[in-house]
Write a protein that holds these residues in place. Structure first.
Motif, PDB file in Angstrom:
ATOM      1  N   TRP A  88       0.838  -1.205   0.000  1.00 55.56           N
ATOM      2  CA  TRP A  88       0.000   0.000   0.000  1.00 55.56           C
ATOM      3  C   TRP A  88       0.870   1.252   0.000  1.00 55.56           C
ATOM      4  CZ3 TRP A  88       0.123   3.675   3.958  1.00 55.56           C
ATOM      5  CH2 TRP A  88      -0.724   4.777   3.737  1.00 55.56           C
ATOM      6  N   PHE A  89       1.876   1.291   0.862  1.00 58.40           N
ATOM      7  CA  PHE A  89       2.709   2.488   0.977  1.00 58.40           C
ATOM      8  C   PHE A  89       3.436   2.775  -0.333  1.00 58.40           C
ATOM      9  CE2 PHE A  89       6.676   4.694   1.903  1.00 58.40           C
ATOM     10  CZ  PHE A  89       6.208   5.791   2.621  1.00 58.40           C
ATOM     11  N   ASN A  90       3.972   1.747  -0.966  1.00 58.12           N
ATOM     12  CA  ASN A  90       4.696   1.940  -2.226  1.00 58.12           C
ATOM     13  C   ASN A  90       3.793   2.513  -3.309  1.00 58.12           C
ATOM     14  OD1 ASN A  90       7.029   0.933  -1.065  1.00 58.12           O
ATOM     15  ND2 ASN A  90       6.673  -1.157  -1.790  1.00 58.12           N
ATOM     16  N   SER A  91       2.532   2.126  -3.290  1.00 59.02           N
ATOM     17  CA  SER A  91       1.577   2.647  -4.266  1.00 59.02           C
ATOM     18  C   SER A  91       1.121   4.056  -3.888  1.00 59.02           C
ATOM     19  CB  SER A  91       0.368   1.715  -4.358  1.00 59.02           C
ATOM     20  OG  SER A  91      -0.638   2.265  -5.185  1.00 59.02           O
ATOM     21  N   TRP A  92       0.779   4.242  -2.630  1.00 60.94           N
ATOM     22  CA  TRP A  92       0.247   5.521  -2.150  1.00 60.94           C
ATOM     23  C   TRP A  92       1.286   6.636  -2.206  1.00 60.94           C
ATOM     24  CZ3 TRP A  92       2.027   8.082   2.285  1.00 60.94           C
ATOM     25  CH2 TRP A  92       1.264   9.173   2.702  1.00 60.94           C
ATOM     26  N   SER A  93       2.543   6.324  -1.889  1.00 62.67           N
ATOM     27  CA  SER A  93       3.586   7.353  -1.804  1.00 62.67           C
ATOM     28  C   SER A  93       3.866   8.027  -3.145  1.00 62.67           C
ATOM     29  CB  SER A  93       4.882   6.745  -1.250  1.00 62.67           C
ATOM     30  OG  SER A  93       5.364   5.717  -2.105  1.00 62.67           O
ATOM     31  N   LEU A  94       3.468   7.407  -4.235  1.00 62.39           N
ATOM     32  CA  LEU A  94       3.684   8.005  -5.556  1.00 62.39           C
ATOM     33  C   LEU A  94       2.717   9.143  -5.835  1.00 62.39           C
ATOM     34  CD1 LEU A  94       4.129   4.730  -7.663  1.00 62.39           C
ATOM     35  CD2 LEU A  94       5.934   6.220  -6.771  1.00 62.39           C
ATOM     36  N   THR A  95       1.682   9.267  -5.012  1.00 62.70           N
ATOM     37  CA  THR A  95       0.627  10.241  -5.298  1.00 62.70           C
ATOM     38  C   THR A  95       0.605  11.422  -4.336  1.00 62.70           C
ATOM     39  OG1 THR A  95      -0.997   9.097  -3.899  1.00 62.70           O
ATOM     40  CG2 THR A  95      -0.793   8.362  -6.189  1.00 62.70           C
ATOM     41  N   VAL A  96       1.540  11.465  -3.370  1.00 61.36           N
ATOM     42  CA  VAL A  96       1.508  12.527  -2.358  1.00 61.36           C
ATOM     43  C   VAL A  96       2.862  13.220  -2.251  1.00 61.36           C
ATOM     44  CG1 VAL A  96      -0.303  11.403  -1.012  1.00 61.36           C
ATOM     45  CG2 VAL A  96       2.091  10.873  -0.548  1.00 61.36           C
ATOM     46  N   PRO A  98       6.415  14.566  -0.570  1.00 66.41           N
ATOM     47  CA  PRO A  98       7.437  13.881   0.249  1.00 66.41           C
ATOM     48  C   PRO A  98       7.227  14.047   1.751  1.00 66.41           C
ATOM     49  CG  PRO A  98       8.458  14.979  -1.609  1.00 66.41           C
ATOM     50  CD  PRO A  98       7.020  15.408  -1.615  1.00 66.41           C
ATOM     51  N   GLN A  99       6.775  15.236   2.179  1.00 65.07           N
ATOM     52  CA  GLN A  99       6.553  15.462   3.606  1.00 65.07           C
ATOM     53  C   GLN A  99       5.499  14.509   4.158  1.00 65.07           C
ATOM     54  OE1 GLN A  99       8.147  17.248   5.846  1.00 65.07           O
ATOM     55  NE2 GLN A  99       6.759  16.469   7.418  1.00 65.07           N
ATOM     56  N   SER A 100       4.459  14.275   3.368  1.00 60.16           N
ATOM     57  CA  SER A 100       3.400  13.359   3.797  1.00 60.16           C
ATOM     58  C   SER A 100       3.925  11.932   3.912  1.00 60.16           C
ATOM     59  CB  SER A 100       2.230  13.400   2.812  1.00 60.16           C
ATOM     60  OG  SER A 100       1.642  14.689   2.779  1.00 60.16           O
ATOM     61  N   THR A 101       4.785  11.545   2.977  1.00 60.13           N
ATOM     62  CA  THR A 101       5.325  10.186   3.019  1.00 60.13           C
ATOM     63  C   THR A 101       6.229   9.992   4.228  1.00 60.13           C
ATOM     64  OG1 THR A 101       7.240  10.735   1.625  1.00 60.13           O
ATOM     65  CG2 THR A 101       5.234  10.007   0.510  1.00 60.13           C
ATOM     66  N   ARG A 102       6.994  11.033   4.598  1.00 60.80           N
ATOM     67  CA  ARG A 102       7.884  10.912   5.755  1.00 60.80           C
ATOM     68  C   ARG A 102       7.082  10.735   7.041  1.00 60.80           C
ATOM     69  NH1 ARG A 102      11.000  14.752   2.816  1.00 60.80           N
ATOM     70  NH2 ARG A 102       9.990  16.500   3.877  1.00 60.80           N
ATOM     71  N   THR A 103       6.018  11.519   7.176  1.00 57.88           N
ATOM     72  CA  THR A 103       5.181  11.421   8.375  1.00 57.88           C
ATOM     73  C   THR A 103       4.521  10.056   8.469  1.00 57.88           C
ATOM     74  OG1 THR A 103       4.722  13.800   8.299  1.00 57.88           O
ATOM     75  CG2 THR A 103       3.229  12.431   9.603  1.00 57.88           C
ATOM     76  N   THR A 104       3.960   9.613   7.355  1.00 56.22           N
ATOM     77  CA  THR A 104       3.268   8.323   7.341  1.00 56.22           C
ATOM     78  C   THR A 104       4.237   7.174   7.557  1.00 56.22           C
ATOM     79  OG1 THR A 104       1.569   9.195   5.857  1.00 56.22           O
ATOM     80  CG2 THR A 104       1.803   6.803   5.956  1.00 56.22           C
ATOM     81  N   ARG A 105       5.402   7.251   6.943  1.00 57.50           N
ATOM     82  CA  ARG A 105       6.416   6.208   7.124  1.00 57.50           C
ATOM     83  C   ARG A 105       6.816   6.100   8.592  1.00 57.50           C
ATOM     84  NH1 ARG A 105       8.037   1.644   5.222  1.00 57.50           N
ATOM     85  NH2 ARG A 105       8.462   2.381   3.111  1.00 57.50           N
TER      86      ARG A 105
END
Length: 241
Positions: A88-96, A98-105
């Motif tokens: 899910w993360f690999n798919s979702w991270s392509l659409t948001v 970088p700051q959002s991906t860092r927080t979610t990660r």
């Protein structure tokens, strides 16, 4: 040993030799993935079977193995929560951003595993399991940095991420249904109240503003009696914010 299929889901038949002794047994079933009729068999001589009950148990185990292999092939090998989470993360991270991906990660790495282990099989994650884990999680878990109970903001993010992960699993046919579909995982009331109190203390009350204005006025007039001190609406507004 637990199987995904039971005797009631199967139809059993036998082949016999000239002396009417069974030589081969079959289990007929409907494939839950394709919806097609299928069958598997066991040879009495090969497995040294002495009675029909033993043959039936071997057939149930064989059907179970077939279905498990098919499910693994269909889901691309995704069997546990950790695999689904990463996909899910690999798919979702392509659409948001970088700051959002860092927080979610960060939440995925340090918070969510404390509620759901990466190793748990997807077949074991039921609505009841999630509800029980959420109740324990919101009651006992604390933030690593502060040692305080997790904030309502963090809990809301965890809940939202879980919804997206399981929704992704359904869309990609890894899961038949989301275990969160009929759940309402609530943030405890006391966490919401804690958040409100923190926000409230960021702003001054009316009496505090009056006191601050009096102090500022006294200081200013003492230092320079000729300075006229004005407090217009813009100043008041800036102090309130």
């Amino acid at each position: 040993m637990e199987f995904e299929v039971s005797f009631k889901d199967l139809k059993f038949t036998n082949e016999y030799d000239e002396d009417k002794n069974p030589t081969k047994s079959f289990a007929h079933f409907v494939d839950p993935i394709t919806g097609k009729k299928r069958k598997v068999s066991v040879n009495w001589g090969t497995y040294k079977i002495s009675n029909e009950k033993t043959a039936m148990r071997l057939l149930v185990a064989k059907v179970d193995t077939v279905l498990k292999k098919e499910r693994i092939m269909k889901t691309g090998g995704v069997q546990n929560f950790g695999h689904l989470k990463e996909k899910w993360f690999n798919s979702w991270s392509l659409t948001v951003k970088p700051q959002s991906t860092r927080t979610t990660r960060s939440i995925m790495a340090t918070v969510i595993p404390r509620m759901i282990s990466d190793e748990i099989l997807l077949t074991l994650i039921s609505p009841l399991y999630l509800q029980e884990r959420w109740t324990e999680f919101t009651k006992d878990e604390k933030a690593f940095q502060t040692g305080q109970p997790l904030s309502s903001s963090t809990l809301s993010k965890v809940r939202n991420i879980l919804k997206q992960i399981f929704g992704f699993g359904v869309i990609n046919e890894i899961l038949e249904a989301s275990p969160m579909q009929y759940l309402n995982l609530k943030v405890p009331k006391e966490r919401l109240e804690m958040t409100y109190e923190k926000k409230r203390f960021k702003f001054l009350e009316g009496e505090e503003i009056d006191w601050m204005l009096e102090v500022l006025y006294d200081i200013t007039t003492r230092e320079n009696s000729r300075v006229e001190f004005y407090f217009d609406s813009a100043v008041l507004e800036s102090l309130c914010h």
